[in-house]
Design a protein around this motif. Structure first.
Motif, short mmCIF file in Angstrom:
data_model
loop_
_atom_site.label_atom_id
_atom_site.label_comp_id
_atom_site.label_asym_id
_atom_site.label_seq_id
_atom_site.Cartn_x
_atom_site.Cartn_y
_atom_site.Cartn_z
N VAL A 270 18.49 33.10 45.06
CA VAL A 270 18.96 33.36 43.69
C VAL A 270 19.28 34.83 43.50
O VAL A 270 20.30 35.20 42.91
CB VAL A 270 17.89 32.90 42.66
N VAL A 271 18.42 35.70 44.03
CA VAL A 271 18.65 37.14 43.90
C VAL A 271 19.92 37.55 44.62
O VAL A 271 20.73 38.32 44.10
CB VAL A 271 17.43 37.92 44.45
N VAL A 272 20.13 37.02 45.84
CA VAL A 272 21.33 37.35 46.61
C VAL A 272 22.58 36.88 45.87
O VAL A 272 23.59 37.61 45.78
CB VAL A 272 21.25 36.71 48.01
N ILE A 275 23.35 39.18 43.00
CA ILE A 275 23.93 40.45 43.43
C ILE A 275 25.40 40.28 43.79
O ILE A 275 26.25 41.10 43.41
CB ILE A 275 23.14 41.01 44.63
N VAL A 276 25.71 39.21 44.54
CA VAL A 276 27.11 38.95 44.92
C VAL A 276 27.97 38.72 43.68
O VAL A 276 29.10 39.24 43.58
CB VAL A 276 27.17 37.72 45.85
N ALA A 277 27.44 37.95 42.71
CA ALA A 277 28.19 37.69 41.49
C ALA A 277 28.47 38.99 40.73
O ALA A 277 29.57 39.20 40.20
CB ALA A 277 27.41 36.72 40.60
N VAL A 283 34.32 44.15 40.78
CA VAL A 283 35.61 44.31 41.45
C VAL A 283 36.75 43.79 40.58
O VAL A 283 37.79 44.44 40.41
CB VAL A 283 35.60 43.59 42.81
N LEU A 284 36.56 42.59 39.97
CA LEU A 284 37.61 42.02 39.12
C LEU A 284 37.87 42.88 37.89
O LEU A 284 39.02 43.06 37.47
CB LEU A 284 37.19 40.61 38.69
#
Length: 309
Positions: A270-272, A275-277, A283-284
């Motif tokens: 969930v943490v990973v 972070i990716v989200a 970036v967007l």
């Protein structure tokens, strides 16, 4: 008269036999999971259940033999822990013991095997039977952490320290120098037992055995034959809600990510993902801002050309 004399001699012989048998039997006060108890040179010796290895009843029985006996029967605000401290997450299993009572470094359940420390606690991932355990790694530090029930007032820290220090030294026969700390942080009680391999002398008790006896005592499943632990501070009964034991070895354990519990793995995932989200959103957002700035510059240039026309 001869028949009467013969009968008298027979009765005398039976009496002597019964008396001798009574004198040669004994009760093992330090371990109730034994059989075939007898007196040998004034000492009480018994056979440990499940292994038939002889144990002395004037000292603690090695933990490996106790676990084997138990497994045989069963077949019917706290201080930060050291980074290498780990718990026994496997619970009871039927161990392989040396004749001395020590755990064998490699333990197996069918074709699944793992390496243990001197406390018999798994310190590696589980593998197949080809696993090599080159040495029995010594547990040098045991941390016993207890949480007592809610109270109107805290316990007296000095009385608590004296009670547990005296109990461990007198009841479990552990030299006091191995009881390195007793800390009270309401409602948590922490006991530190430290014993290096060089400190463990022949005939002396091991901190792993002491911790096992102690844990059984406070959880109401005493190993002693009839001598139950009176758990009270200043003549007031102490009710414990939880007891956890942590182990620190001379060499750090060899667990991989596979050994993590599903719950912990889920948290990491969930943490990973979070972070990716967050990185994707960042970036967007920057891309959209860049396009907006480019469009604004283009419109300004067109307006400027229109004014000059």
């Amino acid at each position: 008269m001869k028949p009467l004399c013969g009968a008298a001699l027979l009765l005398l012989l039976l009496f002597c036999t019964a008396a001798c048998a009574q004198q040669s039997s004994c009760i093992c006060d330090m371990n109730k999971r034994v059989t075939n108890c007898r007196i040998d040179n004034t000492k009480c010796l018994c056979d440990a259940v499940g292994s038939s290895i002889t144990v002395y009843c004037d000292t603690l029985t090695p933990k490996c033999l106790l676990m084997k006996a138990e497994a045989t029967g069963s077949k019917s605000g706290r201080r930060e822990k050291p980074k290498d401290a780990f718990q026994d997450t496997d619970g009871l299993y039927d161990p392989e013991c040396e004749n001395s009572g020590a755990f064998k470094a490699k333990q197996c359940n069918g074709t699944t095997c793992w390496c243990v420390n001197t406390a018999g606690v798994r310190r590696t991932d589980k593998h197949d039977s080809d696993l090599k355990c080159n040495q029995l790694v010594r547990t040098i530090w045991i941390i016993i952490e207890m949480k007592h029930a809610e109270r109107n007032a805290p316990l007296n820290a000095e009385s608590l320290k004296k009670f547990f220090t005296d109990t461990i030294a007198n009841r479990y026969l552990l030299n006091g120098r191995y009881i390195t700390n007793v800390v009270y942080e309401n409602p948590y009680i922490t006991i530190d037992l430290k014993q290096n391999s060089s400190d463990k002398y022949s005939g002396g008790v091991d901190i792993a055995d002491v911790a096992y006896y102690f844990e059984k005592d406070v959880k109401g499943d005493s190993i002693f034959h009839s001598n139950t632990l009176n758990l009270s501070i200043d003549n007031e009964p102490l009710k414990l809600e939880r007891t956890v034991v942590y182990y620190v070895d001379e060499i750090a354990p060899e667990f991989s990510m596979k050994s993590l519990t599903p719950g912990l793995i889920a948290v990491i995932v969930v943490v990973v993902i979070a972070i990716v989200a967050a990185i994707v959103v960042l970036v967007l957002t920057r891309r959209r801002k860049g396009k907006y700035v480019k469009a604004e510059v283009k419109e300004m240039n067109e307006m400027h050309r229109g004014l000059n026309a």
